[in-house]
Write a protein that holds these residues in place. Structure first.
Motif, PDB file in Angstrom:
ATOM      1  N   VAL A  85      48.087  -2.104  18.123  1.00 50.33           N
ATOM      2  CA  VAL A  85      48.897  -2.972  17.271  1.00 50.33           C
ATOM      3  C   VAL A  85      48.608  -4.421  17.671  1.00 50.33           C
ATOM      4  O   VAL A  85      48.821  -4.807  18.816  1.00 50.33           O
ATOM      5  N   ASN A  86      48.085  -5.206  16.740  1.00 47.73           N
ATOM      6  CA  ASN A  86      47.744  -6.617  16.941  1.00 47.73           C
ATOM      7  C   ASN A  86      46.945  -6.853  18.230  1.00 47.73           C
ATOM      8  O   ASN A  86      47.398  -7.561  19.129  1.00 47.73           O
ATOM      9  N   PRO A  87      45.742  -6.273  18.303  1.00 49.28           N
ATOM     10  CA  PRO A  87      44.953  -6.438  19.528  1.00 49.28           C
ATOM     11  C   PRO A  87      44.359  -7.837  19.659  1.00 49.28           C
ATOM     12  O   PRO A  87      44.091  -8.505  18.662  1.00 49.28           O
ATOM     13  N   GLU A  88      44.189  -8.270  20.901  1.00 49.78           N
ATOM     14  CA  GLU A  88      43.478  -9.510  21.230  1.00 49.78           C
ATOM     15  C   GLU A  88      42.474  -9.170  22.313  1.00 49.78           C
ATOM     16  O   GLU A  88      42.785  -8.422  23.239  1.00 49.78           O
ATOM     17  N   PHE A  89      41.290  -9.730  22.197  1.00 51.86           N
ATOM     18  CA  PHE A  89      40.228  -9.475  23.156  1.00 51.86           C
ATOM     19  C   PHE A  89      39.894 -10.794  23.831  1.00 51.86           C
ATOM     20  O   PHE A  89      39.443 -11.721  23.191  1.00 51.86           O
ATOM     21  N   HIS A  90      40.134 -10.873  25.139  1.00 44.89           N
ATOM     22  CA  HIS A  90      39.891 -12.095  25.900  1.00 44.89           C
ATOM     23  C   HIS A  90      38.671 -11.867  26.781  1.00 44.89           C
ATOM     24  O   HIS A  90      38.686 -10.989  27.648  1.00 44.89           O
ATOM     25  N   LEU A  91      37.638 -12.666  26.574  1.00 42.02           N
ATOM     26  CA  LEU A  91      36.405 -12.521  27.328  1.00 42.02           C
ATOM     27  C   LEU A  91      36.308 -13.611  28.379  1.00 42.02           C
ATOM     28  O   LEU A  91      36.426 -14.788  28.074  1.00 42.02           O
ATOM     29  N   THR A  92      36.116 -13.198  29.633  1.00 44.40           N
ATOM     30  CA  THR A  92      35.903 -14.140  30.727  1.00 44.40           C
ATOM     31  C   THR A  92      34.431 -14.060  31.098  1.00 44.40           C
ATOM     32  O   THR A  92      33.922 -12.960  31.359  1.00 44.40           O
ATOM     33  N   TYR A  93      33.746 -15.175  31.123  1.00 44.77           N
ATOM     34  CA  TYR A  93      32.325 -15.208  31.476  1.00 44.77           C
ATOM     35  C   TYR A  93      32.102 -16.274  32.544  1.00 44.77           C
ATOM     36  O   TYR A  93      32.530 -17.405  32.394  1.00 44.77           O
ATOM     37  N   ASN A 100      24.216 -16.037  42.832  1.00 46.27           N
ATOM     38  CA  ASN A 100      25.130 -14.966  42.446  1.00 46.27           C
ATOM     39  C   ASN A 100      24.783 -14.464  41.049  1.00 46.27           C
ATOM     40  O   ASN A 100      24.210 -15.192  40.245  1.00 46.27           O
ATOM     41  N   ARG A 101      25.165 -13.246  40.768  1.00 44.30           N
ATOM     42  CA  ARG A 101      24.909 -12.682  39.441  1.00 44.30           C
ATOM     43  C   ARG A 101      25.935 -13.191  38.443  1.00 44.30           C
ATOM     44  O   ARG A 101      27.043 -13.560  38.818  1.00 44.30           O
ATOM     45  N   GLU A 102      25.556 -13.173  37.164  1.00 45.69           N
ATOM     46  CA  GLU A 102      26.541 -13.538  36.148  1.00 45.69           C
ATOM     47  C   GLU A 102      27.603 -12.460  36.074  1.00 45.69           C
ATOM     48  O   GLU A 102      27.389 -11.318  36.473  1.00 45.69           O
ATOM     49  N   TYR A 103      28.758 -12.839  35.577  1.00 41.13           N
ATOM     50  CA  TYR A 103      29.903 -11.944  35.568  1.00 41.13           C
ATOM     51  C   TYR A 103      30.640 -12.105  34.250  1.00 41.13           C
ATOM     52  O   TYR A 103      30.818 -13.215  33.763  1.00 41.13           O
ATOM     53  N   PHE A 104      31.053 -10.996  33.667  1.00 37.86           N
ATOM     54  CA  PHE A 104      31.923 -11.086  32.506  1.00 37.86           C
ATOM     55  C   PHE A 104      32.904  -9.930  32.537  1.00 37.86           C
ATOM     56  O   PHE A 104      32.652  -8.888  33.134  1.00 37.86           O
ATOM     57  N   GLU A 105      34.041 -10.173  31.917  1.00 38.42           N
ATOM     58  CA  GLU A 105      35.076  -9.154  31.860  1.00 38.42           C
ATOM     59  C   GLU A 105      35.802  -9.286  30.530  1.00 38.42           C
ATOM     60  O   GLU A 105      36.114 -10.398  30.096  1.00 38.42           O
ATOM     61  N   LEU A 106      36.054  -8.183  29.890  1.00 37.02           N
ATOM     62  CA  LEU A 106      36.782  -8.170  28.639  1.00 37.02           C
ATOM     63  C   LEU A 106      38.183  -7.637  28.906  1.00 37.02           C
ATOM     64  O   LEU A 106      38.353  -6.503  29.346  1.00 37.02           O
ATOM     65  N   ASP A 107      39.181  -8.478  28.699  1.00 33.53           N
ATOM     66  CA  ASP A 107      40.577  -8.078  28.845  1.00 33.53           C
ATOM     67  C   ASP A 107      41.119  -7.793  27.449  1.00 33.53           C
ATOM     68  O   ASP A 107      40.957  -8.612  26.539  1.00 33.53           O
ATOM     69  N   ILE A 108      41.756  -6.646  27.291  1.00 31.20           N
ATOM     70  CA  ILE A 108      42.303  -6.257  25.991  1.00 31.20           C
ATOM     71  C   ILE A 108      43.823  -6.276  26.083  1.00 31.20           C
ATOM     72  O   ILE A 108      44.409  -5.681  26.993  1.00 31.20           O
ATOM     73  N   TYR A 109      44.437  -6.985  25.159  1.00 30.81           N
ATOM     74  CA  TYR A 109      45.898  -7.070  25.066  1.00 30.81           C
ATOM     75  C   TYR A 109      46.310  -6.554  23.694  1.00 30.81           C
ATOM     76  O   TYR A 109      45.606  -6.776  22.702  1.00 30.81           O
ATOM     77  N   ALA A 110      47.447  -5.887  23.612  1.00 25.34           N
ATOM     78  CA  ALA A 110      47.975  -5.425  22.333  1.00 25.34           C
ATOM     79  C   ALA A 110      49.493  -5.415  22.411  1.00 25.34           C
ATOM     80  O   ALA A 110      50.066  -5.299  23.496  1.00 25.34           O
TER      81      ALA A 110
END
Length: 136
Positions: A85-93, A100-110
């Motif tokens: 219900v009403n999802p939001e996808f927050h991407l941290t890069y 160091n290696r690149e890093y990303f994370e997808l946080d999902i909120y609903a």
């Protein structure tokens, strides 16, 4: 649906949530409890609820989804087909720096979850297959 980038708050259009394929409930995680900075103690108040969901039809990906404390997600069982219900996808890069290696994370909120009827789940699977076919 939009992707929100935490660092500079740029917002960009993204694919429709149906491109994730079917979504199934996996497990309920422990809630996040409030913390009082002064006393360094837990307040006992639930500030967030979390659940592990499985996304996809052929290639399945498990991901944690965060919900507000008022969301009613306790009644879902393992492998129940659900809809966000009403999802939001927050991407941290974070770009690679200093070796160091690149890093990303997808946080999902609903805001919550809805149970999906078997007919609607089959339609979502068919739509995801059509989206995958159109990519080629």
């Amino acid at each position: 649906m939009v992707l929100k980038f935490k660092d500079n708050n740029n917002i960009t259009d993204a694919m429709d949530v149906s491109s994730l394929g079917s979504i199934r409930f996996s497990s309920l995680e422990d809630p996040v409890l409030g913390f009082d900075e002064e006393t360094r103690q837990s307040t006992g108040e639930i500030t967030k609820k979390r659940a592990e969901l499985v996304f996809g039809d052929k290639k399945k990906i498990s991901s944690r989804v965060t919900f507000p404390p008022t969301a009613e997600i306790e009644m879902f069982k393992w492998r129940d087909p659900v809809e966000l219900v009403n999802p939001e996808f927050h991407l941290t890069y974070i770009a690679a720096q200093d070796g160091n290696r690149e890093y990303f994370e997808l946080d999902i909120y609903a805001e919550g979850l809805k149970k999906v009827t078997p007919q609607k789940a089959a339609m979502n699977t068919a739509q995801a297959a059509e989206n995958e076919k159109n990519k080629k």
